[in-house]
Motif scaffolding. Structure first.
Motif, PDB file in Angstrom:
ATOM      1  N   SER A   1     -26.404  42.320 -33.483  1.00  0.00           N
ATOM      2  CA  SER A   1     -27.857  42.417 -33.624  1.00  0.00           C
ATOM      3  C   SER A   1     -28.434  43.370 -32.577  1.00  0.00           C
ATOM      4  O   SER A   1     -29.300  44.209 -32.891  1.00  0.00           O
ATOM      5  N   ARG A   2     -27.944  43.256 -31.355  1.00  0.00           N
ATOM      6  CA  ARG A   2     -28.440  44.120 -30.267  1.00  0.00           C
ATOM      7  C   ARG A   2     -28.114  45.584 -30.539  1.00  0.00           C
ATOM      8  O   ARG A   2     -28.987  46.456 -30.432  1.00  0.00           O
ATOM      9  N   MET A   3     -26.865  45.863 -30.913  1.00  0.00           N
ATOM     10  CA  MET A   3     -26.453  47.241 -31.152  1.00  0.00           C
ATOM     11  C   MET A   3     -27.100  47.819 -32.415  1.00  0.00           C
ATOM     12  O   MET A   3     -27.372  49.023 -32.481  1.00  0.00           O
TER      13      MET A   3
ATOM     14  N   LEU B   1     -31.700  34.957 -35.486  1.00  0.00           N
ATOM     15  CA  LEU B   1     -30.500  35.786 -35.375  1.00  0.00           C
ATOM     16  C   LEU B   1     -29.875  36.003 -36.743  1.00  0.00           C
ATOM     17  O   LEU B   1     -29.522  37.137 -37.114  1.00  0.00           O
ATOM     18  N   LEU B   2     -29.747  34.934 -37.527  1.00  0.00           N
ATOM     19  CA  LEU B   2     -29.158  35.066 -38.860  1.00  0.00           C
ATOM     20  C   LEU B   2     -29.996  35.973 -39.757  1.00  0.00           C
ATOM     21  O   LEU B   2     -29.454  36.768 -40.530  1.00  0.00           O
ATOM     22  N   LYS B   3     -31.312  35.862 -39.635  1.00  0.00           N
ATOM     23  CA  LYS B   3     -32.175  36.717 -40.457  1.00  0.00           C
ATOM     24  C   LYS B   3     -31.957  38.183 -40.118  1.00  0.00           C
ATOM     25  O   LYS B   3     -31.860  39.039 -41.009  1.00  0.00           O
ATOM     26  N   ASN B   4     -31.858  38.494 -38.828  1.00  0.00           N
ATOM     27  CA  ASN B   4     -31.646  39.876 -38.415  1.00  0.00           C
ATOM     28  C   ASN B   4     -30.313  40.407 -38.929  1.00  0.00           C
ATOM     29  O   ASN B   4     -30.222  41.549 -39.413  1.00  0.00           O
ATOM     30  N   ILE B   5     -29.274  39.582 -38.856  1.00  0.00           N
ATOM     31  CA  ILE B   5     -27.948  40.016 -39.307  1.00  0.00           C
ATOM     32  C   ILE B   5     -27.914  40.182 -40.828  1.00  0.00           C
ATOM     33  O   ILE B   5     -27.345  41.147 -41.350  1.00  0.00           O
ATOM     34  N   LEU B   6     -28.541  39.268 -41.550  1.00  0.00           N
ATOM     35  CA  LEU B   6     -28.535  39.377 -43.013  1.00  0.00           C
ATOM     36  C   LEU B   6     -29.415  40.524 -43.488  1.00  0.00           C
ATOM     37  O   LEU B   6     -29.127  41.147 -44.521  1.00  0.00           O
ATOM     38  N   ASP B   7     -30.461  40.832 -42.742  1.00  0.00           N
ATOM     39  CA  ASP B   7     -31.232  42.044 -43.041  1.00  0.00           C
ATOM     40  C   ASP B   7     -30.359  43.282 -42.872  1.00  0.00           C
ATOM     41  O   ASP B   7     -30.509  44.273 -43.606  1.00  0.00           O
ATOM     42  N   LEU B   8     -29.444  43.216 -41.904  1.00  0.00           N
ATOM     43  CA  LEU B   8     -28.498  44.317 -41.690  1.00  0.00           C
ATOM     44  C   LEU B   8     -27.631  44.526 -42.934  1.00  0.00           C
ATOM     45  O   LEU B   8     -27.380  45.664 -43.343  1.00  0.00           O
ATOM     46  N   PHE B   9     -27.174  43.429 -43.543  1.00  0.00           N
ATOM     47  CA  PHE B   9     -26.390  43.539 -44.780  1.00  0.00           C
ATOM     48  C   PHE B   9     -27.203  44.258 -45.857  1.00  0.00           C
ATOM     49  O   PHE B   9     -26.687  45.117 -46.571  1.00  0.00           O
ATOM     50  N   VAL B  10     -28.472  43.873 -45.973  1.00  0.00           N
ATOM     51  CA  VAL B  10     -29.334  44.476 -46.992  1.00  0.00           C
ATOM     52  C   VAL B  10     -29.540  45.962 -46.701  1.00  0.00           C
ATOM     53  O   VAL B  10     -29.377  46.812 -47.595  1.00  0.00           O
ATOM     54  N   GLN B  11     -29.884  46.294 -45.465  1.00  0.00           N
ATOM     55  CA  GLN B  11     -30.204  47.679 -45.130  1.00  0.00           C
ATOM     56  C   GLN B  11     -28.986  48.593 -45.217  1.00  0.00           C
ATOM     57  O   GLN B  11     -29.125  49.787 -45.511  1.00  0.00           O
TER      58      GLN B  11
ATOM     59  N   LEU C   1     -32.232  33.753 -45.460  1.00  0.00           N
ATOM     60  CA  LEU C   1     -31.562  34.348 -46.616  1.00  0.00           C
ATOM     61  C   LEU C   1     -32.515  35.273 -47.364  1.00  0.00           C
ATOM     62  O   LEU C   1     -33.732  35.147 -47.262  1.00  0.00           O
ATOM     63  N   HIS C   2     -31.963  36.189 -48.140  1.00  0.00           N
ATOM     64  CA  HIS C   2     -32.819  37.071 -48.938  1.00  0.00           C
ATOM     65  C   HIS C   2     -33.401  36.290 -50.104  1.00  0.00           C
ATOM     66  O   HIS C   2     -32.759  35.394 -50.655  1.00  0.00           O
ATOM     67  N   SER C   3     -34.618  36.638 -50.491  1.00  0.00           N
ATOM     68  CA  SER C   3     -35.320  35.878 -51.530  1.00  0.00           C
ATOM     69  C   SER C   3     -34.571  35.865 -52.866  1.00  0.00           C
ATOM     70  O   SER C   3     -34.681  34.905 -53.628  1.00  0.00           O
TER      71      SER C   3
END
Length: 385
Positions: A90-92, A164-174, A234-236
């Motif tokens: 998440s930081r990187m 933290l989980l939201k940030n990481i799962l947003d990473l999957f989406v992006q 989680l994503h909607s």
């Protein structure tokens, strides 16, 4: 300006930017430094051929991110484990996005003219593609495993870092670069499989341990919690798939044994006037396509059984010569009123339950009581039409 001269200036600016973004001691950048860096790129791109260095600068921009992602970002993530790995990722990821934003400003002239004329990927796209190819593709499997393990802990009642989980799962989406493919294939598919396994196990134990009302309360709470997970991290697009899996394993696959529980199933709930539990049963199964059909059928069977019991009493009374047809008719009318109240209050006047009630009364009201006329019973039936 030569490429070597320009590279020295750009390299110094990039090194300073990295240190600032990584939180290392470094004086803040001043506006004149930004102007100097932008001007250097502008001058290198506007020199007449063969001194136009646009292509070389475009390649250098991509090389900056490739080098940083391969030699700094990836190693710093891979050396950590479990939740610490997620925090470092998440930081990187945040640092990488900031680098893309700032360096895109330095190299803006490329985006405006050179990239447009050549129909090349934008500077932002180049930066994000580097991260996907050199970082994401190397860590997503382990990251997915950690996320699923944390969600399991949360399901078992432990606290986790939802942000933290939201940030990481947003990473999957992006990292899908405009598509949901990475999120769906690299995370969601495995998450939904684990969800099915989890609730299959829960259902197997709950159906043995709990009464029907207790089981429904747990199921309702589980559905509520899963919807909250969608809201929290989680994503909607996951919600309908997730809800369907929970409904299938907690309600659809166990409908028959749940409804038929001897001392707490639908017959016991109707017998004991458990309005709240019957209303909860309706809410849970109404949300499922065709979910109310087994509930309505169980309701029909129960009402039929109650009606047949009245007819049996009348037949026994007729055998002893003491049958009173008016009393029987009154009991049947009372029985109808009783169960119509359930249809209205608990089952929200749903047509399936009106139909089930009507069919149940047709079955036993058409039976003849030995030694007596069935006219009164048929007249009672007409009240239902």
């Amino acid at each position: 300006m030569t490429m070597d001269q320009g590279s020295d200036l750009i390299d110094a600016a990039v090194t300073k930017l990295k240190r600032i973004l990584e939180g290392k001691p470094e004086p803040a950048s001043e506006s004149h430094e930004y102007v100097r860096n932008y001007t250097a790129v502008y001058n290198m791109c506007t020199q007449k051929p063969p001194d136009d260095l646009s292509q070389q600068l475009y390649d250098k921009y991509g090389g900056i991110f490739e080098d940083y992602d391969k030699h700094t970002v990836l190693p710093s993530i891979m050396e950590k484990h479990d939740e610490y790995m997620l925090r470092e990722l998440s930081r990187m990821w945040d640092i990488h996005k900031d680098m893309v934003r700032w360096l895109s400003r330095f190299f803006f002239y490329l985006d405006r003219y050179f990239i447009t004329r050549r129909s090349l990927p934008s500077l932002t796209e180049v930066g994000m593609t580097c991260f996907r190819d050199h970082v994401y593709n190397n860590v997503h499997f382990n990251v997915k495993q950690v996320i699923i393990a944390l969600i399991h802990k949360e399901r078992e009642g432990q606290q986790i870092d939802s942000a933290l989980l939201k940030n990481i799962l947003d990473l999957f989406v992006q990292n899908g670069m405009g598509s949901m493919e990475r999120y769906e294939d690299d995370f969601e598919m495995f998450f939904l499989q684990e969800t099915a396994f989890y609730y299959s196990r829960r259902s197997s134990s709950w159906i043995l341990e709990d009464s029907c009302p207790e089981y429904m309360i747990k199921s309702e709470e589980a559905l509520k919690k899963e919807k909250e997970r969608v809201n929290h991290y989680l994503h909607s697009t996951t919600e309908p798939k997730l809800v369907e899996i929970v409904q299938t394993h907690l309600l659809v696959l166990v409908a028959k044994p749940l409804l038929e529980k001897e001392s707490s199933g639908i017959s016991a709930l109707l017998r004991d006037d458990k309005m709240d539990d019957l209303s909860r049963m309706y809410r849970l199964y109404h949300a499922i396509p065709k979910g109310l059909e087994p509930v309505a059928e169980a309701f029909r069977l129960h009402v039929t059984s109650e009606g047949n019991a009245l007819i049996k009493q009348a037949e026994d009374a007729a055998t002893s010569g003491s049958v009173e047809e008016q009393v029987l008719v009154r009991k049947i009318i009372d029985l109808h009123d009783k169960y119509m109240a359930y249809v209205t209050d608990c089952f929200q006047n749903h047509t399936l339950f009106h139909k089930a009630l009507k069919e149940a009364f047709e079955i036993f009201c058409n039976k003849k009581v030995t030694g007596s006329s069935s006219a009164e019973l048929l007249a009672t039936l007409s009240l239902l039409d």
